[in-house]
Design an enzyme around this catalytic site. Structure first.
Site, PDB file in Angstrom:
ATOM      1  CE  LYS A 178     -20.679 -14.360  -5.802  1.00 12.25           C
ATOM      2  NZ  LYS A 178     -20.766 -13.087  -5.093  1.00 12.25           N
ATOM      3  CE  LYS A 236     -16.198  -9.066 -14.269  1.00 12.27           C
ATOM      4  NZ  LYS A 236     -16.100  -8.134 -13.137  1.00 12.27           N
ATOM      5  CE  LYS A 295     -20.587  -4.453  -9.602  1.00  8.51           C
ATOM      6  NZ  LYS A 295     -19.350  -5.204  -9.820  1.00  8.51           N
ATOM      7  CG  ASP A 344     -17.790  -2.949  -7.422  1.00  8.99           C
ATOM      8  OD1 ASP A 344     -17.052  -3.659  -8.111  1.00  8.99           O
ATOM      9  OD2 ASP A 344     -18.116  -1.799  -7.783  1.00  8.99           O
ATOM     10  CB  THR A 403     -10.020  -8.540  -7.804  1.00  3.59           C
ATOM     11  OG1 THR A 403     -11.205  -9.014  -7.171  1.00  3.59           O
ATOM     12  CG2 THR A 403     -10.373  -7.930  -9.147  1.00  3.59           C
ATOM     13  CG  ASN A 405      -9.823  -5.248  -2.794  1.00  4.60           C
ATOM     14  OD1 ASN A 405      -9.803  -5.834  -3.867  1.00  4.60           O
ATOM     15  ND2 ASN A 405      -9.687  -5.885  -1.655  1.00  4.60           N
ATOM     16  CB  SER A 410     -17.052 -14.502  -5.196  1.00  6.56           C
ATOM     17  OG  SER A 410     -16.862 -13.277  -4.534  1.00  6.56           O
TER      18      SER A 410
HETATM   19  P1  NAD Z   1     -11.959   0.644  -4.056  1.00  7.49           P
HETATM   20  O1  NAD Z   1     -13.073   1.491  -3.597  1.00  7.49           O
HETATM   21  O2  NAD Z   1     -11.263  -0.220  -3.051  1.00  7.49           O
HETATM   22  O3  NAD Z   1     -10.842   1.542  -4.784  1.00  7.49           O
HETATM   23  C1  NAD Z   1     -11.106   2.416  -5.843  1.00  7.49           C
HETATM   24  C2  NAD Z   1      -9.866   3.287  -6.026  1.00  7.49           C
HETATM   25  O4  NAD Z   1     -10.013   4.082  -7.197  1.00  7.49           O
HETATM   26  C3  NAD Z   1      -9.608   4.259  -4.876  1.00  7.49           C
HETATM   27  O5  NAD Z   1      -8.230   4.270  -4.588  1.00  7.49           O
HETATM   28  C4  NAD Z   1     -10.037   5.613  -5.454  1.00  7.49           C
HETATM   29  O6  NAD Z   1      -9.360   6.695  -4.856  1.00  7.49           O
HETATM   30  C5  NAD Z   1      -9.599   5.403  -6.877  1.00  7.49           C
HETATM   31  N1  NAD Z   1     -10.156   6.351  -7.849  1.00  7.49           N
HETATM   32  C6  NAD Z   1     -11.435   6.760  -8.006  1.00  7.49           C
HETATM   33  N2  NAD Z   1     -11.495   7.667  -9.011  1.00  7.49           N
HETATM   34  C7  NAD Z   1     -10.224   7.809  -9.473  1.00  7.49           C
HETATM   35  C8  NAD Z   1      -9.624   8.599 -10.500  1.00  7.49           C
HETATM   36  N3  NAD Z   1     -10.353   9.420 -11.243  1.00  7.49           N
HETATM   37  N4  NAD Z   1      -8.292   8.494 -10.693  1.00  7.49           N
HETATM   38  C9  NAD Z   1      -7.536   7.671  -9.950  1.00  7.49           C
HETATM   39  N5  NAD Z   1      -8.047   6.896  -8.972  1.00  7.49           N
HETATM   40  C10 NAD Z   1      -9.370   6.986  -8.738  1.00  7.49           C
HETATM   41  O7  NAD Z   1     -12.546  -0.240  -5.263  1.00  7.49           O
HETATM   42  P2  NAD Z   1     -11.983  -1.607  -5.827  1.00  7.49           P
HETATM   43  O8  NAD Z   1     -12.718  -2.716  -5.184  1.00  7.49           O
HETATM   44  O9  NAD Z   1     -10.505  -1.578  -5.817  1.00  7.49           O
HETATM   45  O10 NAD Z   1     -12.528  -1.534  -7.336  1.00  7.49           O
HETATM   46  C11 NAD Z   1     -11.816  -0.862  -8.373  1.00  7.49           C
HETATM   47  C12 NAD Z   1     -12.385  -1.308  -9.717  1.00  7.49           C
HETATM   48  O11 NAD Z   1     -12.255  -2.732  -9.834  1.00  7.49           O
HETATM   49  C13 NAD Z   1     -13.862  -1.003  -9.927  1.00  7.49           C
HETATM   50  O12 NAD Z   1     -14.091  -0.721 -11.283  1.00  7.49           O
HETATM   51  C14 NAD Z   1     -14.542  -2.323  -9.569  1.00  7.49           C
HETATM   52  O13 NAD Z   1     -15.804  -2.469 -10.172  1.00  7.49           O
HETATM   53  C15 NAD Z   1     -13.521  -3.296 -10.137  1.00  7.49           C
HETATM   54  N6  NAD Z   1     -13.599  -4.632  -9.569  1.00  7.49           N
HETATM   55  C16 NAD Z   1     -13.478  -4.841  -8.233  1.00  7.49           C
HETATM   56  C17 NAD Z   1     -13.531  -6.146  -7.740  1.00  7.49           C
HETATM   57  C18 NAD Z   1     -13.321  -6.444  -6.286  1.00  7.49           C
HETATM   58  O14 NAD Z   1     -13.206  -7.634  -5.940  1.00  7.49           O
HETATM   59  N7  NAD Z   1     -13.222  -5.469  -5.405  1.00  7.49           N
HETATM   60  C19 NAD Z   1     -13.741  -7.225  -8.612  1.00  7.49           C
HETATM   61  C20 NAD Z   1     -13.845  -6.967  -9.985  1.00  7.49           C
HETATM   62  C21 NAD Z   1     -13.771  -5.667 -10.444  1.00  7.49           C
END
Ligand code: NAD
Length: 435
Positions: free
Chosen positions: A74, A98, A110, A150, A194, A225, A368
């Protein structure tokens, strides 16, 4: 020296180091250690597509199935130009850990495609996603491997995957992916999960530390997100969110950013966060002065003088270069793998409380799991019920990590690994074919 930095910055090498370090605390049996030291399977596919312009482009797609001792693989799918095999392997490994920390019956996987989705038209992105689904279809399925959103992937993309997979197998299979739109079998509350889960983890830690969250200042890196929902829920709990950033820049208002929803709307409209100083529905750089705000570069957000910082963007944002400059006493790791090994050591010496990614952002996979469970059992839970279940899961997981940290005298990250490895080892020893 160069070699050492490479190990620290290569997420897969770092993940292996974290595993070996934690394994020593519980004397993990060598067979389980060997099973976790490499992924069960890696799938790499070539994805040629014809763009609207007529040009042919070839993208690389990946799915890594790290381990399924505790249940189906997952983990999310990431669309980003920097996606590569080592990154996906590390992210898959962290999912195994996790899922055990938050105690859902899944292993870890992943995937992703090396593409900047912002350069593609929607139809091109759909073609790419559907082709990727066809090429990995033999390896995924509700009881085999269940992808989710993600970075740069969303409910619409999950819907295309579900649809393509269902067409291929001739069976409607909503449980093949999670994070779907509600009308397509998604769960209430998955989009917010999240971020909200991170708030529950933080509140549990603060309560243990005897700290009142009211008025604590927070700076957040990443406003996608995760970052946007986190900001909203933190504010609801009385925290003062003072800074937000995306990849192009950020906003900083020491008195607190008032309306997160308006900032989000502004970013969606303009395509960037910089300049989103909102008074009512008017978001404009002209408001900056009145609000006492300052523009801020994306990478400076983490070193602001605040109580709590939240990396919620990509890996390796806290490094030995900026760790020394961090003055916050609490770090909530919402991104996966935001802290390099060297930075982690510096932060430990500075007594910074780091709430690790494998706990802090596990709310997403918890919901999820709820979505997968509802799909398989034809259930439809309301949002309140989902949030209540999420809160219980996060409080329980955080409590267990806090107790383990106390018992072993280790950091919360090491404690989370100990909790996870114990659970994986226990399951492994109960399955004869795995012995
Ligand atoms: P997303 O694509 O919705 O958002 C990512 C954000 O990070 C964007 O606003 C982008 O502009 C910003 N970003 C990228 N590089 C940057 C930088 N150098 N400085 C500042 N901002 C920057 O992605 P997300 O789903 O919000 O995921 C963010 C993190 O959370 C990732 O590491 C992801 O693996 C982790 N995560 C996400 C989920 C989920 O349910 N979406 C679950 C667990 C972990």
């Amino acid at each position: 020296m160069k070699e050492k930095t490479m190990v620290n910055n290569n997420p897969w090498k770092r993940a292996q180091k974290q595993l070996r370090k934690a394994a020593r605390y519980i004397k993990l049996d060598p067979l389980t250690l060997a099973k976790l030291s490499n992924p069960d399977r890696v799938v790499e596919v070539s994805l040629p597509i014809k763009l609207g312009s007529g040009e042919i482009k070839v993208f690389q797609g990946y799915r890594v199935q790290h381990n399924n001792i505790r249940g189906p693989y997952k983990g999310g799918l990431r669309y980003h130009q920097k996606v590569d095999m080592d990154e996906v392997k590390a992210l898959a490994f962290w999912m195994t850990i996790k899922n055990a920390v938050v105690n859902v019956p899944f292993g870890g996987g992943k995937g992703g495609i090396a593409v900047d989705p912002k350069t593609l038209e929607e139809l091109e992105l759909e073609k790419l996603t559907r082709q990727f689904t066809r090429k990995i279809a033999d390896f995924i399925g509700p009881q085999k491997d269940v992808p989710a959103p993600d970075v740069n992937t969303n409910p619409k993309i999950m819907s295309w995957i579900k649809n393509e997979y269902s067409n291929l197998t001739g069976q409607d299979s909503p449980a093949v992916v999670t994070g779907k739109p509600i009308e397509d079998g998604g769960s209430q509350g998955r989009t917010e999960a999240t971020g909200l889960g991170g708030v529950y983890a933080l509140l549990t830690v603060l309560s243990k530390l005897g700290k009142d969250p009211k008025g604590m200042s927070v700076a957040i890196q990443g406003f996608g997100n995760v970052g946007s929902f986190l900001a909203k829920f933190l504010q609801k709990e009385g925290f003062k969110v003072v800074a937000l950033s995306d990849s192009k820049g950020g906003i900083y208002i020491p008195d607190g950013i008032r309306d997160i929803d308006e900032v989000k709307r502004c970013k969606e409209e303009k395509g960037l966060l910089a300049g989103c100083y909102c008074v009512g529905s008017v978001c404009d750089l002209k408001n900056m002065k009145n609000l006492g705000g300052k523009n801020i570069e994306a990478d400076k957000v983490l070193t602001l003088p605040v109580d709590i910082i939240v990396p919620a963007a990509l890996e390796n944002s806290i490094t030995k270069e900026n760790a020394e400059k961090i003055t916050a006493k609490i770090i909530l790791e919402m991104a996966n793998g935001p802290t390099t090994l060297e930075a982690d050591e510096i932060l430990q010496k500075k007594d910074v409380v780091v709430i690790p990614d494998i706990l802090a952002n596990s709310g997403g996979v918890a919901v999820s799991y709820f979505e997968w469970y509802q799909n398989l059992n034809s259930k439809h839970w309301g949002k309140e019920e989902v949030f209540k279940k999420l809160r219980e899961k996060m409080e329980k997981a955080t409590g267990k990590v806090l107790d383990t940290s106390n018992k072993y005298g280790v950091s919360l990250r090491e404690a989370a690994y100990i909790v996870a490895l114990n659970r994986i080892q226990e399951k492994s020893q109960n399955i004869l074919s795995l012995k």
